[in-house]
Design a protein around this motif. Structure first.
Motif, PDB file in Angstrom:
ATOM      1  N   GLU A 111      39.691  51.787  38.744  1.00 33.08           N
ATOM      2  CA  GLU A 111      38.486  51.082  38.173  1.00 33.08           C
ATOM      3  C   GLU A 111      39.314  49.384  37.346  1.00 33.08           C
ATOM      4  O   GLU A 111      38.490  48.698  37.570  1.00 33.08           O
ATOM      5  CB  GLU A 111      37.594  51.528  37.360  1.00 33.08           C
ATOM      6  CG  GLU A 111      36.744  52.731  38.045  1.00 33.08           C
ATOM      7  CD  GLU A 111      36.066  52.041  39.169  1.00 33.08           C
ATOM      8  OE1 GLU A 111      35.536  51.181  38.951  1.00 33.08           O
ATOM      9  OE2 GLU A 111      36.086  52.828  40.345  1.00 33.08           O
ATOM     10  N   MET A 112      40.154  49.763  36.759  1.00 30.55           N
ATOM     11  CA  MET A 112      40.782  48.632  36.081  1.00 30.55           C
ATOM     12  C   MET A 112      41.088  47.669  37.233  1.00 30.55           C
ATOM     13  O   MET A 112      40.828  46.610  36.860  1.00 30.55           O
ATOM     14  CB  MET A 112      42.234  48.993  35.342  1.00 30.55           C
ATOM     15  CG  MET A 112      41.882  49.565  34.049  1.00 30.55           C
ATOM     16  SD  MET A 112      43.423  50.200  33.202  1.00 30.55           S
ATOM     17  CE  MET A 112      42.645  50.956  31.824  1.00 30.55           C
ATOM     18  N   ILE A 113      41.807  48.076  38.315  1.00 29.10           N
ATOM     19  CA  ILE A 113      42.210  47.325  39.299  1.00 29.10           C
ATOM     20  C   ILE A 113      40.961  46.610  40.084  1.00 29.10           C
ATOM     21  O   ILE A 113      40.777  45.533  40.161  1.00 29.10           O
ATOM     22  CB  ILE A 113      43.129  48.091  40.533  1.00 29.10           C
ATOM     23  CG1 ILE A 113      44.546  48.357  40.011  1.00 29.10           C
ATOM     24  CG2 ILE A 113      43.410  47.053  41.685  1.00 29.10           C
ATOM     25  CD1 ILE A 113      45.015  49.489  40.637  1.00 29.10           C
ATOM     26  N   LYS A 114      39.968  47.568  40.350  1.00 30.05           N
ATOM     27  CA  LYS A 114      38.684  46.508  40.863  1.00 30.05           C
ATOM     28  C   LYS A 114      38.048  45.665  39.857  1.00 30.05           C
ATOM     29  O   LYS A 114      37.453  44.564  40.532  1.00 30.05           O
ATOM     30  CB  LYS A 114      37.765  47.688  41.109  1.00 30.05           C
ATOM     31  CG  LYS A 114      38.106  48.510  42.390  1.00 30.05           C
ATOM     32  CD  LYS A 114      37.434  49.748  42.626  1.00 30.05           C
ATOM     33  CE  LYS A 114      37.604  50.724  43.745  1.00 30.05           C
ATOM     34  NZ  LYS A 114      36.695  51.860  43.954  1.00 30.05           N
ATOM     35  N   ASP A 115      38.092  46.004  38.574  1.00 26.55           N
ATOM     36  CA  ASP A 115      37.731  45.002  37.705  1.00 26.55           C
ATOM     37  C   ASP A 115      38.393  43.746  37.656  1.00 26.55           C
ATOM     38  O   ASP A 115      37.667  42.838  37.613  1.00 26.55           O
ATOM     39  CB  ASP A 115      37.340  45.697  36.365  1.00 26.55           C
ATOM     40  CG  ASP A 115      36.441  44.899  35.277  1.00 26.55           C
ATOM     41  OD1 ASP A 115      35.656  44.391  35.759  1.00 26.55           O
ATOM     42  OD2 ASP A 115      37.126  45.009  34.080  1.00 26.55           O
ATOM     43  N   LEU A 116      39.847  44.154  37.702  1.00 26.08           N
ATOM     44  CA  LEU A 116      40.433  42.505  37.508  1.00 26.08           C
ATOM     45  C   LEU A 116      40.472  42.115  38.933  1.00 26.08           C
ATOM     46  O   LEU A 116      40.250  40.758  38.913  1.00 26.08           O
ATOM     47  CB  LEU A 116      41.996  43.196  37.371  1.00 26.08           C
ATOM     48  CG  LEU A 116      42.125  43.777  35.851  1.00 26.08           C
ATOM     49  CD1 LEU A 116      43.627  44.088  35.821  1.00 26.08           C
ATOM     50  CD2 LEU A 116      41.905  42.690  34.872  1.00 26.08           C
ATOM     51  N   VAL A 117      40.302  42.570  40.028  1.00 26.98           N
ATOM     52  CA  VAL A 117      39.796  41.774  41.174  1.00 26.98           C
ATOM     53  C   VAL A 117      38.572  40.984  41.031  1.00 26.98           C
ATOM     54  O   VAL A 117      38.652  39.598  41.299  1.00 26.98           O
ATOM     55  CB  VAL A 117      39.620  42.575  42.528  1.00 26.98           C
ATOM     56  CG1 VAL A 117      38.830  41.986  43.471  1.00 26.98           C
ATOM     57  CG2 VAL A 117      40.870  43.299  42.713  1.00 26.98           C
TER      58      VAL A 117
END
Length: 155
Positions: free
Chosen positions: A101-107
């Protein structure tokens, strides 16, 4: 002294207002990325911890570049959480999301900044403000590439 760089005061103010949003977005993403660096857990910890550090370090340099461009245009750069919260299009994270979710949020954050940068281009182009256009091109390049690389982690 009065700023006399071949761009009208009205155009300089308009460009600086757009850059203030870009600055707020960049600073907000910087804080989020740093938070994720500290708090990521799971099997990808080492990879993401290192990746997020490289990203927030790059964002810290960008914050300075954007603020200094605003100043070169003769305007004051916003510099408080309160001002950034009013200007940013990036939502703060609530709690500590999973690594994915962190990765998706940073995207989403990097894509938002690319869009913010792109929204300033017509105003800077109309003013023949090549310096701001160059800064915007550099920022959009970084954010679009970073979003692609992060998306690749969650395929």
């Amino acid at each position: 002294m009065k700023v006399n760089i071949g761009i009208s005061e009205e155009q300089r103010k308009s460009i600086a207002q757009g850059l203030a949003v870009l600055l707020a977005d960049t600073y907000t993403l910087y804080l989020k990325t740093h938070n994720y660096h500290w708090n990521v857990t799971g099997p990808m910890f080492q990879t993401l911890h290192t990746l997020f550090e490289a990203q927030y370090t790059e964002l810290a340099v960008a914050v300075d570049d954007i603020a200094e461009r605003i100043r070169a245009l003769g305007e004051f750069a916003p510099g408080s959480y309160k001002e950034y919260a009013k200007l940013t299009s990036i939502k703060e994270a609530e709690g500590i999301p999973s690594a994915e979710e962190m990765i998706k949020d940073l995207v989403k954050g990097h894509e938002a900044i690319a869009k913010t940068g792109r929204s300033i281009v017509p105003t800077a182009d109309e003013a023949s403000d090549e310096v701001t256009l160059d800064l915007l091109t550099q920022r959009m390049t970084v954010h679009e590439k970073t979003a692609w690389m992060l998306r690749s982690l969650v395929a």
